[in-house]
Design a protein around this motif. Structure first.
Motif, short mmCIF file in Angstrom:
data_model
loop_
_atom_site.label_atom_id
_atom_site.label_comp_id
_atom_site.label_asym_id
_atom_site.label_seq_id
_atom_site.Cartn_x
_atom_site.Cartn_y
_atom_site.Cartn_z
N GLY A 137 0.78 -1.24 0.00
CA GLY A 137 0.00 0.00 0.00
C GLY A 137 0.81 1.28 0.00
N HIS A 138 2.12 1.20 -0.12
CA HIS A 138 2.96 2.41 -0.08
C HIS A 138 2.94 3.12 -1.42
CE1 HIS A 138 4.65 1.77 3.91
NE2 HIS A 138 4.71 0.49 3.61
N GLU A 139 2.84 4.45 -1.36
CA GLU A 139 2.85 5.28 -2.56
C GLU A 139 4.00 6.28 -2.57
OE1 GLU A 139 -0.99 7.08 -2.86
OE2 GLU A 139 -1.99 5.19 -3.40
N ALA A 188 17.90 -8.56 13.48
CA ALA A 188 17.70 -7.14 13.74
C ALA A 188 16.35 -6.90 14.40
CB ALA A 188 17.79 -6.36 12.43
N THR A 189 16.18 -5.70 14.92
CA THR A 189 14.91 -5.31 15.55
C THR A 189 14.34 -4.11 14.80
OG1 THR A 189 15.70 -6.07 17.70
CG2 THR A 189 13.76 -4.66 17.68
N PRO A 190 13.27 -4.31 14.01
CA PRO A 190 12.63 -5.59 13.70
C PRO A 190 13.45 -6.36 12.67
CG PRO A 190 11.62 -3.88 12.39
CD PRO A 190 12.61 -3.18 13.30
N PRO A 191 13.16 -7.66 12.46
CA PRO A 191 13.84 -8.43 11.41
C PRO A 191 13.63 -7.76 10.04
CG PRO A 191 12.64 -9.89 12.87
CD PRO A 191 12.22 -8.49 13.23
N LEU A 199 6.23 -5.15 6.41
CA LEU A 199 4.80 -5.50 6.47
C LEU A 199 4.00 -4.33 7.00
CD1 LEU A 199 5.04 -9.18 7.75
CD2 LEU A 199 4.67 -8.39 5.41
N ARG A 200 2.97 -3.96 6.27
CA ARG A 200 2.15 -2.83 6.64
C ARG A 200 1.31 -3.16 7.86
NH1 ARG A 200 1.12 2.11 3.38
NH2 ARG A 200 0.12 3.43 4.90
N VAL A 231 9.81 1.15 12.93
CA VAL A 231 9.73 0.35 11.69
C VAL A 231 8.89 -0.89 11.99
CG1 VAL A 231 11.07 -0.99 10.02
CG2 VAL A 231 12.00 1.16 10.93
N PRO A 232 7.88 -1.18 11.18
CA PRO A 232 7.48 -0.52 9.93
C PRO A 232 6.35 0.51 10.09
CG PRO A 232 6.37 -2.61 10.11
CD PRO A 232 7.20 -2.48 11.36
N LYS A 233 5.99 0.85 11.31
CA LYS A 233 4.84 1.75 11.52
C LYS A 233 5.04 3.09 10.83
CE LYS A 233 2.12 3.99 15.16
NZ LYS A 233 1.97 4.18 16.62
N ASP A 234 6.21 3.70 11.04
CA ASP A 234 6.46 5.02 10.46
C ASP A 234 7.12 4.93 9.08
OD1 ASP A 234 5.50 6.58 12.68
OD2 ASP A 234 7.26 5.85 13.77
#
Length: 340
Positions: free
Chosen positions: A181-183, A287-290, A337-338, A269-272
């Protein structure tokens, strides 16, 4: 009493010339014969005089691996450790030693490779990079010296290359972010003179334009394949009035720098912002997050490069393709992942 090649031949039931061919890893010697002869060599303690062999055959059974500049930063990126592991594994199995070299400047690098070639110190050269308009490649072509490149070359289509389809790989990474969904998708690149940087930027651009999304110059940041480059990219991108919501990053190590920068700035990540990277080194999963990453088969790149160069040295190249493509795959993890 000194053990000779004739002693090995007599005990193994073969001719002395066959023993010599086994020592030289001749391709026409069967694996069964080679194993039998080498077993006898171990049993009676025969060790070939490689210096004498080199003088007679005018070969060194050595490959030079030319490391990219700057060498002092090289092993900060685990790509090179893994690709060299593949090279070492295959070359050792084929009876070849490795010599590693580099230079601090373009001129010094060219002088180093020229000395190796003119002095016949090695049988072949393996370059761990591909640059546009590279004088080292021009010199090797002119000298008609066996060499191979890990990467793609735009100047000479008739040289031995081992690579991924980096345009398609970057296209796949970008399409994944679009599917989430990223634009507003940005790109963090490597040095622009490296073909791999250009190809991955091209794949990203192709996917974004196909989706009729904006390709903005302020969302594309160039740097090195280092953690510090990712950190600096975050300072630039997150300070924009309109920032991207997702990034395709040219290398996992650069992504680690991005993660550090985002933590300091208070972003999640990945929220923002969502991330997809390249190479899928072992720490990507930890990593955090993977980190979602394109697995390019680093070990296989090195193994195949060594294998094909040795075939080239041993004059098997007419029956083999000059361009070898190692398959890639996208490994999706939490970073891309969104979240609803």
């Amino acid at each position: 009493m000194t053990v000779t090649i004739k002693d090995v031949a007599k005990r193994a039931g073969v001719s002395p010339s066959t023993v010599s061919r086994v020592i030289s890893n001749h391709p026409r010697i069967s694996e069964e014969t080679s194993l039998r002869v080498r077993k006898v060599m171990d049993e009676i303690g025969y060790h070939p005089n490689m210096m004498a062999k080199s003088l007679v055959s005018r070969t060194t059974s050595t490959i030079a691996v030319i490391l990219p500049r700057p060498a002092d930063e090289l092993f900060q990126n685990l790509f090179f450790s893994e690709v060299i592991r593949g090279i070492v594994t295959q070359s050792t199995r084929s009876g070849y030693d490795l010599l590693m070299a580099t230079g601090t400047t373009e001129r010094e690098e060219l002088e180093t490779v020229t000395r190796l070639v003119r002095g016949r110190r090695v049988d072949g050269i393996l370059l761990l990079y591909s640059r546009a308009n590279d004088p080292v490649i021009a010199m090797l072509k002119e000298a008609d010296f066996p060499f191979a490149i890990i990467g793609r070359n735009e100047d000479y289509p008739d040289i031995l290359t081992i690579d991924n389809d980096n345009v398609q790989a970057s296209y796949d990474a970008t399409r994944h972010l679009i599917s989430q969904g990223h634009e507003r998708i940005g790109f963090v690149s490597g040095p622009p003179n490296l073909i791999v940087s250009r190809d991955r930027l091209a794949g990203y651009t192709k996917a974004v334009r196909e989706a009729r999304l904006p390709v903005r110059s302020d969302w594309i940041v160039e740097g090195e394949f280092l953690q510090e480059s990712g950190y600096r990219a975050m300072s630039l991108l997150m300070g924009l009035p309109e920032r991207p919501t997702a990034l395709v990053v040219v290398d996992d190590v650069v992504t680690f720098g991005i993660l550090c920068g985002l933590v300091e700035l208070g972003y999640s990540v990945p929220k923002d912002i969502a991330l997809v990277s390249f190479n899928n080194i072992v720490f990507s999963e930890l990593a955090t997050p993977p980190i979602s990453s394109i697995d390019i088969g680093i070990y296989q790149l090195g193994y195949t490069a060594s294998q094909e160069l040795i075939r080239f040295i041993q004059h098997e190249h007419p029956s083999h393709a000059l361009r070898h493509i190692i398959p890639h795959r996208l490994v999706v993890r939490e970073s891309s992942l969104r979240r609803s």
